[in-house]
Design a protein around this motif. Sequence first.
Motif, short mmCIF file in Angstrom:
data_model
loop_
_atom_site.label_atom_id
_atom_site.label_comp_id
_atom_site.label_asym_id
_atom_site.label_seq_id
_atom_site.Cartn_x
_atom_site.Cartn_y
_atom_site.Cartn_z
N HIS A 49 -8.04 -5.42 -15.12
CA HIS A 49 -8.33 -5.98 -13.68
C HIS A 49 -6.76 -5.85 -12.84
O HIS A 49 -7.04 -5.25 -11.83
CB HIS A 49 -9.01 -7.47 -13.54
CG HIS A 49 -9.03 -7.83 -12.25
ND1 HIS A 49 -8.73 -9.25 -11.84
CD2 HIS A 49 -9.29 -7.05 -11.05
CE1 HIS A 49 -8.89 -9.22 -10.65
NE2 HIS A 49 -9.28 -8.01 -9.99
N ASN A 50 -6.08 -6.34 -13.34
CA ASN A 50 -4.80 -6.26 -12.65
C ASN A 50 -3.93 -5.12 -12.61
O ASN A 50 -3.64 -4.55 -11.32
CB ASN A 50 -3.63 -7.13 -13.50
CG ASN A 50 -2.87 -7.95 -12.47
OD1 ASN A 50 -3.26 -8.47 -11.45
ND2 ASN A 50 -1.57 -8.40 -13.05
N LEU A 64 -6.24 -3.19 -9.81
CA LEU A 64 -5.90 -3.78 -8.54
C LEU A 64 -4.45 -3.45 -8.01
O LEU A 64 -4.74 -2.84 -6.80
CB LEU A 64 -5.82 -5.57 -8.63
CG LEU A 64 -5.71 -6.15 -7.46
CD1 LEU A 64 -6.71 -6.24 -6.67
CD2 LEU A 64 -5.26 -7.64 -7.85
N LYS A 107 -6.94 -0.16 -6.52
CA LYS A 107 -8.17 -0.32 -6.04
C LYS A 107 -8.99 1.07 -6.32
O LYS A 107 -9.61 1.19 -5.23
CB LYS A 107 -8.37 -0.83 -4.74
CG LYS A 107 -7.90 -2.45 -4.60
CD LYS A 107 -8.19 -3.16 -3.27
CE LYS A 107 -8.13 -4.62 -3.72
NZ LYS A 107 -8.60 -5.17 -2.26
N ASP A 160 -12.31 -7.60 -3.87
CA ASP A 160 -11.76 -7.74 -5.36
C ASP A 160 -12.96 -8.19 -6.20
O ASP A 160 -13.04 -7.77 -7.53
CB ASP A 160 -10.82 -9.00 -5.37
CG ASP A 160 -10.11 -9.14 -6.55
OD1 ASP A 160 -9.61 -7.89 -7.03
OD2 ASP A 160 -9.87 -10.11 -7.43
#
Length: 274
Positions: free
Chosen positions: A235-236, A239, A248, A256
């Motif tokens: 996820h990080n 992101l 993203k 988010d």
Amino acid sequence: MADSHVKMAQTTPQEVIVAVVAGLLAPLLAIVLIVQLVLGFQKEHKPDTSGEAAQQATLSRIKPFAQLAALDASAPKVEKSGQEVYDTACTACHAAGALGAPKFDNKGDWGPRIGKGYDTLIKHAIEGFNQMPARGGNGDLSDVEVARAVAYMANSGGASFKAPEAEAATAAATPAAADAAPAAASSSKPDPAKGKAVFASNCAVCHATGVAGAPKVGDKAAWSARISQGFETLHNNALNGIRGMPAKGGNPSLPDADLVNAVGYLFTEAGGKL
Ligand code: HEC
Ligand code: HEC
């Protein structure tokens, strides 16, 4: 008398010249003086760039460029929109149908091609197809840029392919983006079912076919090592971006919570257990 008459006749042209030269010099001098005056005036009133207000003004003036540069740092380059790519790299053949290219805005030309699906058309545009040169002959175009141009053209011919930039625009224009804050509270709980739609509109352009080295959705071999990093790391990385993966997915306005769901979708499709 005759003498003086001759003398007068001789001096008259000189006098005329003097008069003409003086007549020219006077305004010239005046112009020079005025220019000097104006220059001196401007010098005195030159804005003081050391003042805080002046610096603020300069900052706000260069801000758009500074932001472009910032975008540039996170991505290899600023990606062009489908229309921009089309105008520079595809219009030569696709506007008039040169070499049998399907014409822009022509449903008859595009109908059967749209039936092949967005992914196949992107693949053909990237790799080349019969008389269609790879990337329209412009090797500098990124996969995403070509994909956007394909959507722009195919949509003119009746398709409704979703190019990444169109998504970014609608996401920013709809209240969905504003709803992001409350939704982000549950961001630690990915919902892969919801993530599927986010994936389709924001990530599929790279992750459906694996362009630019993106791990393909559902490809367990490509994902197993990544999955072992754990969901939070993935996820990080999604992101903040990592190597060829833009932050993203290149859509800064993506909430988010949507990103979490999309990563959850990729994660579970490749066999990861949340
Ligand atoms: C030198 C001329 C030329 C340029 C430039 C060009 N194309 Fe094409 N394109 C063609 C031709 C010819 C075809 C038809 C090929 C065929 O079906 O045999 C084609 C077909 C296509 C197709 C349909 C492929 C299919 O599977 O049916 C797509 C998509 C496409 N072009 C995208 C692009 C994009 C995007 C660009 C700009 C980045 C571009 N083209 C620039 C000549 C060109
Ligand atoms: C412009 C193409 C592109 C788009 C769009 C894109 N990705 Fe990626 N993604 C990549 C590439 C390339 C990699 C592989 C990076 C690497 O490991 O070198 C990657 C890797 C990843 C990874 C693995 C990161 C890791 O640590 O191994 C995740 C998770 C991911 N993408 C999620 C997403 C999500 C979610 C979206 C949509 C919101 C998305 N991507 C959109 C190109 C893209």
